[in-house]
Motif scaffolding. Structure first.
Motif, mmCIF file in Angstrom:
data_model
loop_
_atom_site.group_PDB
_atom_site.id
_atom_site.type_symbol
_atom_site.label_atom_id
_atom_site.label_comp_id
_atom_site.label_asym_id
_atom_site.label_seq_id
_atom_site.Cartn_x
_atom_site.Cartn_y
_atom_site.Cartn_z
ATOM 1 N N GLY A 1 35.282 48.453 33.908
ATOM 2 C CA GLY A 1 36.709 48.319 34.228
ATOM 3 C C GLY A 1 37.124 49.206 35.381
ATOM 4 O O GLY A 1 36.322 49.973 35.918
ATOM 5 N N ARG A 2 38.384 49.102 35.757
ATOM 6 C CA ARG A 2 38.882 49.834 36.924
ATOM 7 C C ARG A 2 38.861 51.339 36.670
ATOM 8 O O ARG A 2 39.125 51.796 35.556
ATOM 9 C CB ARG A 2 40.329 49.422 37.236
ATOM 10 C CG ARG A 2 40.520 47.967 37.550
ATOM 11 C CD ARG A 2 39.956 47.534 38.860
ATOM 12 N NE ARG A 2 40.369 48.336 39.995
ATOM 13 C CZ ARG A 2 40.017 48.046 41.250
ATOM 14 N NH1 ARG A 2 39.258 46.991 41.516
ATOM 15 N NH2 ARG A 2 40.409 48.801 42.233
ATOM 16 N N VAL A 3 38.578 52.095 37.721
ATOM 17 C CA VAL A 3 38.640 53.548 37.599
ATOM 18 C C VAL A 3 39.865 54.095 38.325
ATOM 19 O O VAL A 3 40.090 55.285 38.374
ATOM 20 C CB VAL A 3 37.361 54.229 38.149
ATOM 21 C CG1 VAL A 3 36.155 53.859 37.301
ATOM 22 C CG2 VAL A 3 37.125 53.868 39.612
ATOM 23 N N ASP A 4 40.658 53.191 38.926
ATOM 24 C CA ASP A 4 41.847 53.646 39.645
ATOM 25 C C ASP A 4 43.111 53.146 38.935
ATOM 26 O O ASP A 4 43.056 52.697 37.801
ATOM 27 C CB ASP A 4 41.812 53.162 41.097
ATOM 28 C CG ASP A 4 41.654 51.642 41.181
ATOM 29 O OD1 ASP A 4 41.820 50.955 40.146
ATOM 30 O OD2 ASP A 4 41.361 51.155 42.280
ATOM 31 N N ASP A 5 44.232 53.227 39.597
ATOM 32 C CA ASP A 5 45.494 52.853 38.971
ATOM 33 C C ASP A 5 45.829 51.382 39.169
ATOM 34 O O ASP A 5 46.976 51.016 39.378
ATOM 35 C CB ASP A 5 46.625 53.736 39.522
ATOM 36 C CG ASP A 5 46.487 55.161 39.029
ATOM 37 O OD1 ASP A 5 46.064 55.333 37.875
ATOM 38 O OD2 ASP A 5 46.783 56.089 39.796
ATOM 39 N N GLY B 1 36.061 50.457 43.231
ATOM 40 C CA GLY B 1 37.165 50.793 42.323
ATOM 41 C C GLY B 1 36.849 50.513 40.865
ATOM 42 O O GLY B 1 37.677 50.747 39.995
ATOM 43 N N ASP B 2 35.642 50.010 40.586
ATOM 44 C CA ASP B 2 35.241 49.733 39.203
ATOM 45 C C ASP B 2 34.211 50.750 38.714
ATOM 46 O O ASP B 2 33.415 51.270 39.497
ATOM 47 C CB ASP B 2 34.590 48.344 39.092
ATOM 48 C CG ASP B 2 35.630 47.236 38.988
ATOM 49 O OD1 ASP B 2 36.835 47.542 38.986
ATOM 50 O OD2 ASP B 2 35.230 46.065 38.917
ATOM 51 N N GLY B 3 34.220 50.975 37.415
ATOM 52 C CA GLY B 3 33.160 51.738 36.781
ATOM 53 C C GLY B 3 32.052 50.783 36.349
ATOM 54 O O GLY B 3 32.305 49.597 36.117
ATOM 55 N N CYS B 4 30.831 51.299 36.269
ATOM 56 C CA CYS B 4 29.717 50.412 35.923
ATOM 57 C C CYS B 4 28.560 51.224 35.354
ATOM 58 O O CYS B 4 28.352 52.375 35.725
ATOM 59 C CB CYS B 4 29.252 49.691 37.188
ATOM 60 S SG CYS B 4 27.853 48.572 36.969
#
Ligand code: WT7
Length: 679
Positions: free
Chosen positions: A544-548, A529-532
């Motif tokens: 940071g998070r890529v979802d809600d 659920g994170d971007g990297c």
């Protein structure tokens, strides 16, 4: 008890030559890291067998890894580690230290630092901890709790909370800790989801000088219609027996409501039990605890962790990542209500016979020197906190830090959200005086323990990067659009290629949702659920998070939960919640609210909505901006386009992306005109 750890170096002196049949005491060089990392990936059975040997088992497992990550296979996602092993977590955190060395009974396990600074403080030795845990476990048994039963724990940050967790682990009960900031409604939801028959609480908690009525919240929760399973409420009296600690709540104690036959004072119950309570041998895959965390949709998820793999993982990560040596004093500011508290206040430290500080208060009370005063008072060597705390402290004059000594500090750590380079430098230079290495640890409730993290002094640090994966962790960046795995250097969504022992096994009684959320987005991988971004040198930068899911002050908050709280207000017809970048808290909470016809968007209503959200979810959840919006951008099928809302509040209004599928593009211009973020 049969111990398999004959080669384990429990004296803590460094092993100079690694004999390859057991893990080294510490990781000393980058070459050691590389060699062991390669082994952990090439031969996970061998690596994790050695890691498991650091613990004491009733029956050492013959099977180590048995996992399936691919949701498309006939077997489906299934995760089993050490499946025929028998072990007890509490025994490994307390008894074994004393059995190996009777002098350990006199050594400090926990230092309690109360909310209000006092001259004296409270130290609990391993011997005292063992006695308290056995007795409290017997209280649980007396109330009918047995192996496999769920126990909800709603407590402040006090030693008794650790005792409650360990007592559950001792008898094989599954604890479900609910952070003391959550509302009665949120507690009720969590109690009913796991059907606890018992709740452990405290009459009060005290944080930042404020008295927090916990028991009365439980009264409210248990009275709610959805909460039908609770038969017993065990109530600790705050600071019972600690005469030196001023009890600011005693005045309110007389007003406590009491339900006879359901509510029991723990100090009374303890008088009626003996101190003989053998630990229950548990199968490695028996559940240890449930911990609820927010998802991007729907109800909170009951993350399920099991016994042998979890302890193996948190114990090893604690030892290596903090390079913990016997006698060192370690402090983590997280509340036991979150995973950081479970893994790195209680289980990781105690399984390594560490000295762990339990801090009842907050970093800003009575003033912003508090943490550093505690460091000096207890001669803390390792200090672990969240970037949000660092950023809020660095907003004040440096003299609040520099007037303290902090000479005892050896290592600093952060967790919970990306740390910006400026905060990293302040932590390093001002707090650590340039002497202390920093471990920026990336992990999640679901991962059980550290995943991407430096090991002190083995490789160079870059402020803001969690650097390299821990042993056994194979990171994989995947492309959001094409779903293809990307070789580094690359940027995309962070997945993990294969299982590690500390990972969650399922969601409590909802394996289907577990697979949907974590394994279906990218079949064959665990989706974080994170971007990297992984750079040329292999360093990982979490974006940071890529979802809600919002990460505010190091806490996960599901936007769906806030939206559903907002629409419970009688004046609200629709709500959409998104995050925006915030310097101190990582993210701020921005709520777009559409009111019902004839409801006036007055200031008073804003306060009312804030109260509604805090009452329904918890006092730690706070809408920063409430924007009354007559219309929200929707697709023709009626779906709110959050992507556009996120761009508006960032603000990044020149990169709104494709708006052609919007039902009425004029809505966007109106929002941009009226948003406080774009003014
Ligand atoms: C989310 C997990 C695990 C303990 C605390 C939070 C974010 C966590 C870092 C870090 C950048 C981080 C991620 C992750 N996060 N640590 N070092 N750098 N981001 O646990 O509530 O399960 O939240 O916190 O977004 O997904 P959690």
């Amino acid at each position: 008890m049969a111990s398999s750890s004959s080669t384990n170096n429990s004296t803590g002196t460094h092993t100079t030559a690694w004999d390859k049949s057991s893990l080294p005491d510490q990781i000393e060089t980058f070459d050691d890291y590389k060699r062991l990392y390669a082994l952990s990936v090439d031969d996970p059975n061998q690596f994790w067998k050695m890691a498991a040997q650091r613990l004491d088992w009733y029956q050492f497992p013959t099977k180590i890894k048995n996992t399936e990550f691919d949701c498309r296979t006939k077997r489906g996602v299934e995760i089993k580690w050490f499946e025929d092993g028998l072990i007890n977590v509490c025994y490994n955190c307390i008894d074994r230290h004393i059995e190996k060395d009777p002098k350990a009974a006199e050594k400090t396990a926990i230092i309690f630092e109360p909310d209000t600074p006092t001259e004296t403080h409270h130290r609990i030795t391993y011997g005292e901890l063992l006695l308290s845990v056995k007795k409290f476990a017997n209280v649980l048994k007396k109330h009918g709790i047995k192996k496999g039963d769920r126990v909800t724990i709603y407590m402040p940050m006090v030693v008794e909370t650790c005792i409650a967790l360990l007592a559950c682990a001792r008898i094989g009960a599954i604890h479900s800790v609910v952070f003391g900031g959550f509302s009665a409604n949120s507690v009720a939801e969590r109690i009913s989801d796991c059907e606890s028959s018992i709740v452990i609480t405290s009459d009060f908690g005290v944080r930042g000088g404020k008295c927090i009525p916990l028991k009365s919240k439980i009264d409210q929760a248990v009275a709610m219609p959805q909460c039908t399973t609770v038969k017993t409420v065990l109530v600790f009296q705050r600071n019972y027996g600690l005469e030196n600690i001023k009890d600011d709540c005693s005045g309110q104690r007389s007003s406590l409501e009491w339900t006879d036959g359901r509510d029991f004072w723990v100090h009374e119950e303890l008088k009626a039990v003996d101190d003989n309570c053998p630990p229950e041998p548990m199968n490695a895959e028996d559940p240890l605890f449930i911990l609820y965390t927010s998802g991007s949709t729907g109800k909170p998820k009951g993350i399920l962790h099991t016994t042998g793999g979890y302890l193996t993982y948190v114990s090893l990560t604690f030892k290596y990542v903090f390079a913990y040596e016997p006698g060192e004093v370690y402090m983590c500011t997280a509340d036991v209500g979150w995973i950081t508290g479970h893994s790195y206040v209680v289980y990781g430290p105690l399984s390594n016979q560490a000295i762990t500080v339990v801090f009842e208060g907050i970093p800003t009370y009575p003033d912003v020197s508090r943490c550093w005063n505690i460091v000096d008072k207890h001669k803390i060597n390792i200090f672990y906190t969240a970037p949000t705390a660092i950023r809020s402290l660095m907003a004040h004059n440096d003299s609040f830090v520099t007037r303290t000594s902090r000479q005892s500090l050896r290592l600093l750590g952060t967790v919970g959200e990306p740390i910006n380079p400026e905060a990293w430098r302040w932590y390093h230079e001002v707090v650590g005086g340039g002497r202390c290495s920093i471990v920026d640890t990336w992990w999640q409730t679901e991962t059980g323990g550290f995943m991407i993290t430096p090991i002190p002094n083995l490789w160079g640090l870059e402020g803001g990067s969690a650097t390299l994966p821990f042993f056994g962790i194979q990171t994989q960046i995947v492309d959001k659009e094409s779903h293809l795995p990307l070789d580094p250097p690359s940027k995309g969504e962070l997945c993990i290629r294969d299982s590690w022992p500390g990972q969650a096994r399922s969601l409590y009684r909802n394996h289907k949702r577990f697979v949907e959320v974590y394994f279906e987005p990218y079949p064959g991988y665990y989706f974080s659920g994170d971007g990297c971004e992984i750079k040329e040198n292999g360093y990982h930068w979490i974006t940071g998070r890529v979802d809600d899911v919002l990460v505010i002050s190091g806490h996960n908050i599901g936007t769906a939960e806030v939206e559903s709280a907002l629409v419970q207000h009688s004046g609200v017809s629709e709500a959409a919640v998104v995050g925006y970048p915030d310097r101190v808290k990582n993210q701020g909470m921005y709520c777009f609210v559409t009111l019902k016809d004839n409801v006036e968007p007055v200031e008073e209503l804003r306060k009312d909505l804030t109260k509604t959200v805090r009452d329904i979810i918890g006092a730690h959840v706070f809408p920063d901006i409430i924007h009354f919006a007559p219309n929200l951008p929707k697709t023709r099928s009626g779906k709110i386009m959050r992507r556009i809302l996120r761009k508006i509040v960032e603000p990044d209004i020149h990169n709104l992306g494709d708006t052609s599928t919007l039902n009425d593009p004029a809505v966007v211009d109106e929002l941009i005109k009226t948003s406080p973020r774009t003014k």
